[in-house]
Design a protein around this motif. Structure first.
Motif, PDB file in Angstrom:
ATOM      1  N   ASN A  32       0.830  -1.205   0.000  1.00  0.00           N
ATOM      2  CA  ASN A  32       0.000   0.000   0.000  1.00  0.00           C
ATOM      3  C   ASN A  32       0.861   1.250   0.000  1.00  0.00           C
ATOM      4  N   LYS A  33       0.306   2.297  -0.565  1.00  0.00           N
ATOM      5  CA  LYS A  33       0.911   3.628  -0.456  1.00  0.00           C
ATOM      6  C   LYS A  33      -0.028   4.459   0.408  1.00  0.00           C
ATOM      7  N   PHE A  34       0.540   5.070   1.401  1.00  0.00           N
ATOM      8  CA  PHE A  34      -0.263   5.824   2.354  1.00  0.00           C
ATOM      9  C   PHE A  34      -0.077   7.326   2.146  1.00  0.00           C
ATOM     10  N   ASN A  35      -1.186   8.056   2.249  1.00  0.00           N
ATOM     11  CA  ASN A  35      -1.131   9.510   2.086  1.00  0.00           C
ATOM     12  C   ASN A  35      -1.411  10.261   3.373  1.00  0.00           C
ATOM     13  N   SER A  36      -1.942   9.576   4.360  1.00  0.00           N
ATOM     14  CA  SER A  36      -2.251  10.243   5.625  1.00  0.00           C
ATOM     15  C   SER A  36      -2.258   9.219   6.755  1.00  0.00           C
ATOM     16  N   PHE A  37      -2.186   9.722   7.952  1.00  0.00           N
ATOM     17  CA  PHE A  37      -2.222   8.844   9.109  1.00  0.00           C
ATOM     18  C   PHE A  37      -3.543   8.079   9.167  1.00  0.00           C
ATOM     19  N   MET A  38      -4.646   8.739   8.856  1.00  0.00           N
ATOM     20  CA  MET A  38      -5.952   8.075   8.890  1.00  0.00           C
ATOM     21  C   MET A  38      -6.029   6.944   7.868  1.00  0.00           C
ATOM     22  N   GLU A  39      -5.429   7.148   6.738  1.00  0.00           N
ATOM     23  CA  GLU A  39      -5.400   6.091   5.725  1.00  0.00           C
ATOM     24  C   GLU A  39      -4.601   4.884   6.233  1.00  0.00           C
ATOM     25  N   VAL A  40      -3.470   5.138   6.854  1.00  0.00           N
ATOM     26  CA  VAL A  40      -2.672   4.064   7.464  1.00  0.00           C
ATOM     27  C   VAL A  40      -3.506   3.348   8.509  1.00  0.00           C
ATOM     28  N   TYR A  41      -4.131   4.116   9.367  1.00  0.00           N
ATOM     29  CA  TYR A  41      -4.934   3.547  10.443  1.00  0.00           C
ATOM     30  C   TYR A  41      -6.045   2.649   9.888  1.00  0.00           C
ATOM     31  N   ASP A  42      -6.757   3.114   8.885  1.00  0.00           N
ATOM     32  CA  ASP A  42      -7.859   2.347   8.305  1.00  0.00           C
ATOM     33  C   ASP A  42      -7.367   1.057   7.647  1.00  0.00           C
ATOM     34  N   ILE A  43      -6.319   1.162   6.857  1.00  0.00           N
ATOM     35  CA  ILE A  43      -5.811  -0.009   6.138  1.00  0.00           C
ATOM     36  C   ILE A  43      -5.226  -1.036   7.110  1.00  0.00           C
ATOM     37  N   VAL A  44      -4.447  -0.577   8.067  1.00  0.00           N
ATOM     38  CA  VAL A  44      -3.862  -1.500   9.043  1.00  0.00           C
ATOM     39  C   VAL A  44      -4.956  -2.113   9.915  1.00  0.00           C
ATOM     40  N   SER A  45      -5.950  -1.347  10.297  1.00  0.00           N
ATOM     41  CA  SER A  45      -7.069  -1.884  11.077  1.00  0.00           C
ATOM     42  C   SER A  45      -7.809  -2.962  10.306  1.00  0.00           C
ATOM     43  N   ASP A  46      -8.057  -2.716   9.026  1.00  0.00           N
ATOM     44  CA  ASP A  46      -8.717  -3.726   8.194  1.00  0.00           C
ATOM     45  C   ASP A  46      -7.867  -4.981   8.077  1.00  0.00           C
ATOM     46  N   TYR A  47      -6.555  -4.802   7.891  1.00  0.00           N
ATOM     47  CA  TYR A  47      -5.681  -5.967   7.791  1.00  0.00           C
ATOM     48  C   TYR A  47      -5.657  -6.738   9.111  1.00  0.00           C
ATOM     49  N   MET A  48      -5.632  -6.031  10.223  1.00  0.00           N
ATOM     50  CA  MET A  48      -5.619  -6.702  11.530  1.00  0.00           C
ATOM     51  C   MET A  48      -6.888  -7.537  11.727  1.00  0.00           C
ATOM     52  N   LYS A  49      -8.031  -7.009  11.323  1.00  0.00           N
ATOM     53  CA  LYS A  49      -9.283  -7.771  11.416  1.00  0.00           C
ATOM     54  C   LYS A  49      -9.198  -9.024  10.558  1.00  0.00           C
ATOM     55  N   TYR A  50      -8.670  -8.890   9.350  1.00  0.00           N
ATOM     56  CA  TYR A  50      -8.490 -10.029   8.449  1.00  0.00           C
ATOM     57  C   TYR A  50      -7.534 -11.046   9.069  1.00  0.00           C
ATOM     58  N   TYR A  51      -6.393 -10.587   9.577  1.00  0.00           N
ATOM     59  CA  TYR A  51      -5.377 -11.460  10.155  1.00  0.00           C
ATOM     60  C   TYR A  51      -5.930 -12.219  11.358  1.00  0.00           C
ATOM     61  N   ILE A  52      -6.607 -11.519  12.237  1.00  0.00           N
ATOM     62  CA  ILE A  52      -7.154 -12.157  13.440  1.00  0.00           C
ATOM     63  C   ILE A  52      -8.225 -13.172  13.078  1.00  0.00           C
ATOM     64  N   SER A  53      -9.078 -12.852  12.100  1.00  0.00           N
ATOM     65  CA  SER A  53     -10.130 -13.809  11.725  1.00  0.00           C
ATOM     66  C   SER A  53      -9.519 -15.081  11.146  1.00  0.00           C
ATOM     67  N   HIS A  54      -8.468 -14.950  10.328  1.00  0.00           N
ATOM     68  CA  HIS A  54      -7.820 -16.138   9.770  1.00  0.00           C
ATOM     69  C   HIS A  54      -7.025 -16.891  10.819  1.00  0.00           C
ATOM     70  N   LEU A  55      -6.420 -16.180  11.745  1.00  0.00           N
ATOM     71  CA  LEU A  55      -5.686 -16.823  12.823  1.00  0.00           C
ATOM     72  C   LEU A  55      -6.636 -17.629  13.703  1.00  0.00           C
ATOM     73  N   THR A  56      -7.803 -17.085  13.962  1.00  0.00           N
ATOM     74  CA  THR A  56      -8.801 -17.790  14.766  1.00  0.00           C
ATOM     75  C   THR A  56      -9.222 -19.084  14.087  1.00  0.00           C
ATOM     76  N   VAL A  57      -9.412 -19.043  12.782  1.00  0.00           N
ATOM     77  CA  VAL A  57      -9.777 -20.257  12.037  1.00  0.00           C
ATOM     78  C   VAL A  57      -8.670 -21.290  12.148  1.00  0.00           C
TER      79      VAL A  57
END
Length: 83
Positions: A32-57
């Motif tokens: 990803n290319k990030f343009n703002s802190f909020m963009e980083v926050y949103d993308i990383v938060s989405d990835y963390m949700k994805y990572y945790i859901s797959h880790l739980t499985v």
């Protein structure tokens, strides 16, 4: 649980978090290319949700296998069919 600090420059003493940081770098930051802190926050938060859901499985697979095996044993269902 007791909090412990590891010595500086000893990543091998905390391999789990080092592995996670490597995955986060490879799968999220470098793609990803990030343009703002909020963009980083949103993308990383989405990835963390994805990572945790797959880790739980992944972590639940041994439990589900154990529960299936327990059910088979309790009901005396043969694991292998013989002639």
């Amino acid at each position: 649980m007791e909090h412990q600090r590891i010595p500086v420059k000893t990543p091998n003493m905390n391999a789990h978090i080092e592995s996670f940081h490597s995955i986060l770098e490879e799968k999220c930051y470098s793609r990803n290319k990030f343009n703002s802190f909020m963009e980083v926050y949103d993308i990383v938060s989405d990835y963390m949700k994805y990572y945790i859901s797959h880790l739980t499985v992944i972590l639940n697979k041994p439990l589900s296998f154990f529960m299936m095996l327990k059910s088979i044993m309790e009901n005396q269902i043969p694991l292998f069919l013989t002639d």
